[in-house]
Design an enzyme around this catalytic site. Structure first.
Site, PDB file in Angstrom:
ATOM      1  N   SER A 118      37.051  20.089  82.481  1.00 39.19           N
ATOM      2  CA  SER A 118      37.480  21.491  82.414  1.00 39.19           C
ATOM      3  C   SER A 118      38.582  21.774  81.396  1.00 39.19           C
ATOM      4  CB  SER A 118      37.928  21.967  83.788  1.00 39.19           C
ATOM      5  OG  SER A 118      36.812  22.279  84.592  1.00 39.19           O
ATOM      6  N   LYS A 121      38.037  24.523  78.872  1.00 41.38           N
ATOM      7  CA  LYS A 121      38.435  25.924  79.064  1.00 41.38           C
ATOM      8  C   LYS A 121      39.615  26.306  78.178  1.00 41.38           C
ATOM      9  CE  LYS A 121      36.761  26.280  83.864  1.00 41.38           C
ATOM     10  NZ  LYS A 121      36.331  24.907  84.153  1.00 41.38           N
ATOM     11  N   SER A 296      40.592  27.065  87.413  1.00 41.87           N
ATOM     12  CA  SER A 296      39.508  26.338  86.750  1.00 41.87           C
ATOM     13  C   SER A 296      38.150  26.875  87.178  1.00 41.87           C
ATOM     14  CB  SER A 296      39.607  24.832  87.038  1.00 41.87           C
ATOM     15  OG  SER A 296      38.882  24.091  86.059  1.00 41.87           O
TER      16      SER A 296
END
Length: 484
Positions: A118, A121, A296
């Protein structure tokens, strides 16, 4: 992803506790002032309490000192050597930069493309800040159908719509399905069929490298252009199981709100020239980016990726959104060599990002902000190429405020708890990344001398229960380090 309910209750208790102290203090003053059985009162005296001392407000957040000592490469390498050799890190790579100068002070295989999880991102948020206005909202519409008895729910790319009776769904300030249905009732009659138009998002609803078992597991729902509470079956639970048919479910909930038979809901397309009869809008992009980063949120990342695609003229598909993110970073002057994106959330095990790129994006975001008079003629490209300290305040600066706080918020709320990492709690802000084959941290920290350091720390091929604590210790070491 999210902050646990227990921690939210703890925050409330702190507020209540502070209020209780004030109440008790006030009560004490009253007792001292008017208590009728005091000796002073018996003998004809009345004791008047002195007025309380004034309380001056004090700033709780202050900027990093401009003259903090600069760490040395040698000092940082010596401090990090014992912790970066931990076998729990598996295949490790990383990069650390002095935000003031833009100089990379330490690195280990920083050009190697690795599974980012993640932390991808970070790139999605950066691209969004580069090409989209922060107040941009996404619109969900209802329009007339081809037949008089039909309406069409047209997905505009918003997964934050909520059907909660009080309007308080999973996403703060998400639009209400009840507002949409109220407009429909006021504008149309004789409707018995609802079509759901998801044509805004062409192509598959998930890419290579995503595991469908995670739908029931609560990590994601198939990415469609209209959803309720991100497809959660329990809208107030972060890791609730998700629906495999989020758009049709949204249509069925709208039908139920209108008193229609949910069996009369099916996929379809809005006819050309259809008349709009209802609309609701999402929260501004800045709020959705914060929610995406702090918790997230994979669904938000993918839908924001589609907004990036639309802004750059790309197709609003997985491939189009991933390509648009790279295009935005390239245009800003970042070196995207080694970057491979199949999505915008980092869920795909086929994604690859070098630590160098993540660290550089954060270093540019954290570069000193010059006075307005010094900004004329600057460009983000010059900021990137000069190491971040250019003559233009970076549009990426808001990215820093979207990062979770170690030991305090979002996906870092329960991290930095071991004796070896605890010193980083409250000082480290970073985006987490966790898959079964990858763990990563990318963020910034104020070192013990007051210097801002950005970092990207990436571990592959070790289980997260081993690698995440090891990454926390590295970030805490950066906090403890003056390293001169």
């Amino acid at each position: 992803m999210g902050e646990p309910a227990a921690r939210r209750r703890r925050h409330i208790w702190i507020g209540v506790g502070a209020g209780l102290v004030v109440v008790l203090a006030a009560a004490a003053v009253v007792l001292v002032t008017v208590k009728p059985w005091t000796e002073e009162f018996r003998h004809g005296g009345l004791r008047i309490a002195a007025p309380p001392a004034s309380i001056e407000p004090a700033a709780q957040v202050v900027p990093a000192p401009p003259n903090a000592p600069e760490p040395s490469r040698q000092g940082l390498a010596a401090a990090l050597a014992p912790v970066v050799s931990n076998p729990d890190l598996g295949a490790f790579s990383g990069s650390v930069t002095d935000a003031e100068t833009g100089e990379v002070l330490w690195s280990d295989d920083p050009d190697k493309p690795v599974i980012p999880a993640s932390t991808a991102k970070v790139l999605t948020a950066a691209a969004a800040l580069l090409v989209l206005p922060p107040d941009r909202r996404v619109t969900t519409r209802v329009v007339t159908g081809a037949n008089p008895n039909e309406l069409v729910l047209v997905g505009g790319g918003d997964p934050t719509l909520t059907a909660q009776p009080d309007g308080k769904g999973y996403y703060p300030n998400g639009p209400r399905l009840s507002d949409l249905s109220a407009q429909v009732r006021a504008a149309s009659h004789g409707i018995d069929t609802i079509l759901v138009d998801t044509s805004l998002y062409p192509g598959p609803t998930w890419p290579a490298g995503w595991d469908p078992i995670d739908i029931a597991g609560g990590s994601w729902a198939p990415i469609e252009s209209v959803m309720i509470d991100g497809g959660r079956l329990d809208p107030l639970v972060e890791y609730s199981s998700r629906t495999p048919t989020p758009a049709l479910d949204a249509g069925r909930r709208l039908a139920a709100e209108l008193g229609l038979d949910p069996a009369r809901v099916r996929a379809g397309r809005a006819p050309a020239g259809a008349t709009e009869i209802a609309r609701v809008q999402s929260a501004p992009l800045r709020d959705r980016l914060r929610d995406m980063m702090v918790h997230s949120d994979d669904v938000l990342a993918e839908t924001i990726g589609r907004e990036i695609a639309a802004a750059t003229g790309a197709e609003q598909s997985f491939a189009g959104a991933a390509a648009a993110t790279k295009t935005a970073l390239d245009a800003a002057g970042f070196d995207t060599t080694g970057l491979t994106l199949l999505d915008n959330s980092g869920l795909s095990t086929d994604d690859r990002i070098p630590a160098r790129l993540l660290d550089r994006v954060l270093a540019v975001a954290a570069a000193p902000q010059p006075d307005a008079g010094d900004r004329a003629g600057g460009t983000l490209t010059s900021a990137v190429n000069s190491g971040g300290s250019a003559d233009l305040g970076s549009p990426l600066a808001p990215l820093l405020d979207y990062l979770p706080v170690a030991g305090g918020s979002g996906s870092l709320a329960e991290r930095f708890v071991s004796p070896f990492a605890r010193s980083g709690a409250g000082w480290v802000r970073a985006k987490t990344g966790t898959l079964s084959v990858s763990s990563a941290l990318a963020g910034y920290v104020l070192d013990s001398d007051g210097r801002v350091l950005t970092f990207a720390l990436m571990s592959n091929d070790r289980p997260p229960e081993a690698s995440r604590p090891a990454l926390d210790v590295i970030a805490a070491t950066l906090r403890n380090c003056g390293c001169r």
